[in-house]
Design an enzyme around this catalytic site. Structure first.
Site, PDB file in Angstrom:
ATOM      1  N   ASP A 139       0.831  -1.210   0.000  1.00  0.00           N
ATOM      2  CA  ASP A 139       0.000   0.000   0.000  1.00  0.00           C
ATOM      3  C   ASP A 139       0.865   1.260   0.000  1.00  0.00           C
ATOM      4  OD1 ASP A 139      -2.421   1.318  -0.070  1.00  0.00           O
ATOM      5  OD2 ASP A 139      -2.693   1.322   2.105  1.00  0.00           O
ATOM      6  N   ASN A 158     -11.133  -2.552  -5.127  1.00  0.00           N
ATOM      7  CA  ASN A 158     -10.406  -1.643  -6.019  1.00  0.00           C
ATOM      8  C   ASN A 158     -11.091  -1.472  -7.381  1.00  0.00           C
ATOM      9  OD1 ASN A 158      -7.128  -2.706  -4.789  1.00  0.00           O
ATOM     10  ND2 ASN A 158      -8.325  -0.903  -4.186  1.00  0.00           N
TER      11      ASN A 158
HETATM   12  C1  IPE Z   1      -5.526  -2.740  -0.154  1.00  0.00           C
HETATM   13  O1  IPE Z   1      -5.176  -1.425  -0.374  1.00  0.00           O
HETATM   14  C2  IPE Z   1      -5.531  -3.484  -1.437  1.00  0.00           C
HETATM   15  C3  IPE Z   1      -4.231  -3.638  -2.087  1.00  0.00           C
HETATM   16  C4  IPE Z   1      -3.059  -3.305  -1.607  1.00  0.00           C
HETATM   17  C5  IPE Z   1      -4.267  -4.246  -3.378  1.00  0.00           C
HETATM   18  P1  IPE Z   1      -6.285  -0.263  -0.444  1.00  0.00           P
HETATM   19  O2  IPE Z   1      -5.538   0.999  -0.561  1.00  0.00           O
HETATM   20  O3  IPE Z   1      -7.251  -0.564  -1.513  1.00  0.00           O
HETATM   21  O4  IPE Z   1      -6.984  -0.412   0.969  1.00  0.00           O
HETATM   22  P2  IPE Z   1      -7.943   0.590   1.743  1.00  0.00           P
HETATM   23  O5  IPE Z   1      -9.052   0.934   0.815  1.00  0.00           O
HETATM   24  O6  IPE Z   1      -7.129   1.792   2.098  1.00  0.00           O
HETATM   25  O7  IPE Z   1      -8.376  -0.172   2.946  1.00  0.00           O
HETATM   26  C1  IPE Z   2      -1.739   0.115  -3.290  1.00  0.00           C
HETATM   27  O1  IPE Z   2      -1.501   1.466  -3.360  1.00  0.00           O
HETATM   28  C2  IPE Z   2      -1.959  -0.495  -4.642  1.00  0.00           C
HETATM   29  C3  IPE Z   2      -3.374  -0.783  -4.940  1.00  0.00           C
HETATM   30  C4  IPE Z   2      -4.357  -0.764  -4.086  1.00  0.00           C
HETATM   31  C5  IPE Z   2      -3.683  -1.143  -6.304  1.00  0.00           C
HETATM   32  P1  IPE Z   2      -2.693   2.512  -3.354  1.00  0.00           P
HETATM   33  O2  IPE Z   2      -3.059   2.796  -4.767  1.00  0.00           O
HETATM   34  O3  IPE Z   2      -3.795   2.105  -2.482  1.00  0.00           O
HETATM   35  O4  IPE Z   2      -1.938   3.775  -2.752  1.00  0.00           O
HETATM   36  P2  IPE Z   2      -2.535   4.813  -1.695  1.00  0.00           P
HETATM   37  O5  IPE Z   2      -2.986   4.034  -0.504  1.00  0.00           O
HETATM   38  O6  IPE Z   2      -3.657   5.514  -2.369  1.00  0.00           O
HETATM   39  O7  IPE Z   2      -1.375   5.686  -1.392  1.00  0.00           O
HETATM   40 MG    MG Z   3      -4.163   2.375  -0.490  1.00  0.00          MG
END
Ligand code: IPE
Ligand code: IPE
Ligand code: MG
Length: 248
Positions: A19, A67
């Protein structure tokens, strides 16, 4: 200072919630997809370091069921990235078998095909299995498992009394891997976000603020060292566990 790792106590399975890509890019005044691109480099680094350390399963949360609700251009960029970053070379060089778990049918046809090809090309590699959780959520996985168990009961192949915890584990799409000993979440959030809910029942949890694109080998070592400093009691007392270890 480099962390001293006990090479005899390297987790067999490490699960990672990767993340922070979006925030990493935003801080640099770049589009979020730039962060996802940078995240792919981290995947390569960490995969190869895990192989070197002797980890057997590395499960990477890449795209959750939730997502799908992101803006369509971000979803498209992520799908494109999966397509272009699955190079055989990185798997062959590290002797890594590739697997995917998730609701694959929802993915674009070209992505499904690429996943299939990569799984086939790497099927004989044995140093480590790298699993990406794609279009995955634990509740989706558990719902699917429940349906297949119910179907067997309805067909008379399985009786209700036969159902135990192992029946459930066996019907999960992750049934080919042991439960993770260690879960790492980068990016500073303290939550599980629908990842491996069943399998994480007794995992050690490690959270760090580092955004995924900045997560280096040294950060992985730090997480493993932290894991190794913990006593895993599984409900028993400290003394019982110490005695068991002495008698090993
Ligand atoms: C969790 O990250 C899913 C992945 C890393 C693929 P998110 O960024 O989607 O999680 P939330 O929404 O902050 O909980
Ligand atoms: C994790 O990074 C990757 C996916 C969930 C695809 P994020 O895209 O959630 O990055 P932040 O949390 O918005 O920084
Ligand atoms: Mg995230």
């Amino acid at each position: 200072m480099a962390e001293e790792l006990d090479m005899k106590r390297i987790p067999e399975h490490i699960a990672i919630i990767m993340d922070g890509n979006g925030r990493w890019a935003t801080e640099r005044n770049k589009p979020r997809s730039y962060g996802h691109q940078a995240g792919v480099d981290t995947v390569r680094r960490i995969t190869s370091e895990c192989t070197r350390l002797g980890v057997k399963f590395l499960t990477l949360y890449t795209f959750s069921t939730e997502n799908w609700n992101r803006p369509s251009d971000e979803v498209a960029a992520l799908m494109g990235l999966v397509l272009t970053s699955l190079e055989d070379e990185i798997f062959m060089k590290n002797n890594v078998r590739f697997q995917v778990v998730g609701d694959i049918k929802r993915l674009p046809e070209a992505v499904q095909q690429k996943l299939q090809e990569t799984m086939e090309h790497t099927a004989k590699n044995y140093a480590m299995t790298m699993v990406i959780a794609l279009s995955y959520s634990a509740r989706w996985e558990m719902t699917e498992a429940t349906k297949s168990i119910a179907k067997k009961v309805a067909e008379g192949v399985l009786s209700i009394d036969e159902i135990d915890e192992s029946t459930i584990s066996k019907h999960l799409c992750t049934n080919f891997m042991p439960d993770p000993e260690l879960l790492i979440r980068t990016g500073g959030e303290l939550r599980i976000s629908n990842y491996l809910l069943w399998q994480l029942a007794y995992s050690e949890l490690y959270f760090c603020n580092t955004y995924w694109p900045d997560f280096m080998e040294a950060d992985l070592h730090k997480a493993i060292a932290d894991y190794q400093s913990r006593q895993r009691r599984f409900g028993k007392t400290e003394k019982q566990v110490e005695l068991e270890q002495e008698n090993k």
